[in-house]
Design an enzyme around this catalytic site. Sequence first.
Site, PDB file in Angstrom:
ATOM      1  N   ILE A   1       0.824  -1.205   0.000  1.00 29.23           N
ATOM      2  CA  ILE A   1       0.000   0.000   0.000  1.00 29.23           C
ATOM      3  C   ILE A   1       0.859   1.256   0.000  1.00 29.23           C
ATOM      4  CG2 ILE A   1      -1.678   1.267   1.431  1.00 29.23           C
ATOM      5  CD1 ILE A   1      -2.606  -1.687   2.289  1.00 29.23           C
ATOM      6  N   ASP A   2       1.967   1.209   0.731  1.00 23.58           N
ATOM      7  CA  ASP A   2       2.853   2.366   0.810  1.00 23.58           C
ATOM      8  C   ASP A   2       3.433   2.701  -0.555  1.00 23.58           C
ATOM      9  OD1 ASP A   2       3.702   4.322   2.534  1.00 23.58           O
ATOM     10  OD2 ASP A   2       5.353   3.187   3.384  1.00 23.58           O
TER      11      ASP A   2
END
Length: 666
Positions: A404-405
Amino acid sequence: MTATTDGSTGALEPRAPSATGTTTTTATTAPSDVREVAGRAAQRSIDHLLARQDDEGWWKGDLETNVTMDAEDLLLRQFLGVQDEATTRAAALHIRGEQREDGTWATFYGGPGELSATVEAYVALRLAGDRPDEPHMARAAAWIRDQGGIAAARVFTRIWLALFGWWRWEDLPELPPELIFLPKWFPLNIYDFGCWARQTIVPLTVVSAKRPVRPAPFALDELHTDPRVPNPPKPLAPVGSWEGAFQRLDKALRMYHSVAPRPLRKAAMNSAARWIIERQENDGCWGGIQPPAVYSLIALHLLGYDLEHPVMRAGLESLDRFAVWRDDGARMIEACQSPVWDTCLATIALADAGLRPDHPALVKAADWMLGEEIVRPGDWAVRRPGLTPGGWAFEFHNDTYPDIDDTAEVILALRRVKHPHPEQVEAAVRRGANWTAGMQSRDGAWAAFDADNTSPFPNRLPFCDFGEVIDPPSADVTAHVVEMLAHEGKAHHPRTRRGIAWLLAEQEASGAWFGRWGVNYVYGTGSVVPALTAAGLPTSHPAIRRAVAWLESVQNDDGGWGEDLRSYREQEWIGHGASTASQTAWALMALLAAGERESKAVERGVMWLAGTQREDGSWDEPYFTGTGFPWDFSINYHLYRQVFPLTALGRYVNGEPVVGRLGKGA
């Protein structure tokens, strides 16, 4: 500003293009002399970073961790019988070079000696031919004994020793392969573990069941406090405690090992093998990280896969790509490689420093990032089965575990580039933003790889003493997602508002935020403040003012910022440590986003960056400012010292970025 907690799951719609279709900046005023110094430093940094771009468009700095990677690589080669003199000599040269004066090895620069790392490094050097009576070896062995010997080392270290008979398998926590059969709703099923732990534990269940022992080339009596009793008995914790309960569960599993039905055990190991092979990447690695690869190779070899089998051959070849050869002939093993992360951060840095959005370097970087998009389901789909794929991983090859980062930062980077085919960017960004939004956890925040990976049980297992084994939401990842969604025109979307509410609730009393994936409160605060202001919080908001006050209070006398990794364990280190380029940049990014451009703190921080820059436009940074597992596994990202200072200097000179959609004719 009131943040809603509406849990709407609606997909994100792309926002309308900006009037100009370009990336614009806010007006800025700064002391002319400081701004000129910052501008010159930024230009030198731009030139340095452009020169480091690969012809394919990506950037990658070395990812430095600790010598357990190198030691375990040698132990693996010894176990499989594929060691060679040149590799062993080069690895030993690196391991010796990392030893401290007291004979120990640390897990981060300037840190204290660490028992498990010292044991593994010592054993690796003995495999390389170093004698136990040599001064550097004798110092290490004496320190190990003083710390309790091998018996006090972590479970993973003792597993490696058990492979050669230096430790008894019976004295290790049990990890049955039947774990693979537990349904996804059952406690301690494999999807209760974070993806990095899951990829490691599945092959280790096979190793634990097989309990192999290769002939040891030497004894290790010198590493026991008493060689006659290498594993002194320890009393069990009280039965009513969690520790006591899991200790007794482990005793029951050990009893099960001797009576496990053979057909069931064989079926479990075969299922584990299929699970492992299905997750091997195209380049032969597993998840783009080193630990699962070494254990997967051992497990498959124990199940009859010979070294010439395509799976094994590809796996071994992939490990060689984790090696960094130094000019002095030393060989360092990277635990992972970070090209996607480094490339998106470099793109943001160059764009914010004023490189024109259609610059060939940025377009080439965007092309490469677009080619790295992952559009098939991975393990994340176990918790989000109906979610359409679309995201980016950290590494060159890791289609199973997009994170997600990276996805949030790649989108922020792509939005800074004027691409000749904007429809490609638009489609990729839409998929990535929708996937990211859908990975929101129930509490309104985001973790790195999975949604709702918060079971309290995995960390309590006696086996799991090697660091964090679950993937709960964190402030830094949530902040990057909120920042991305805000720039996508979704600052008021219910998902974004829930993320903001979570961040505000997570602020420490000091005004800082905890940094899960970077060191530590400086990183967390440097991530959250820009996200909150991008999402519309005014710079006068109490949370922003508390963050500013905290950052100003921990600024070093030299004008920079630094925070030691010991802040994860010891409060007196929070916000304190030698000034570093990356951490100074994080503090500046927060202060600039908070409207502190004219402050003395910002001016001093900018001048520290300019004053510590090297002639070639780079910065030096031996300190570890990245985090794998808080305290237990630390990282020195060698590109952090380049990209973050440039981002901070660029924003000081040019103002805060307003990231817009870049279309044709912009």
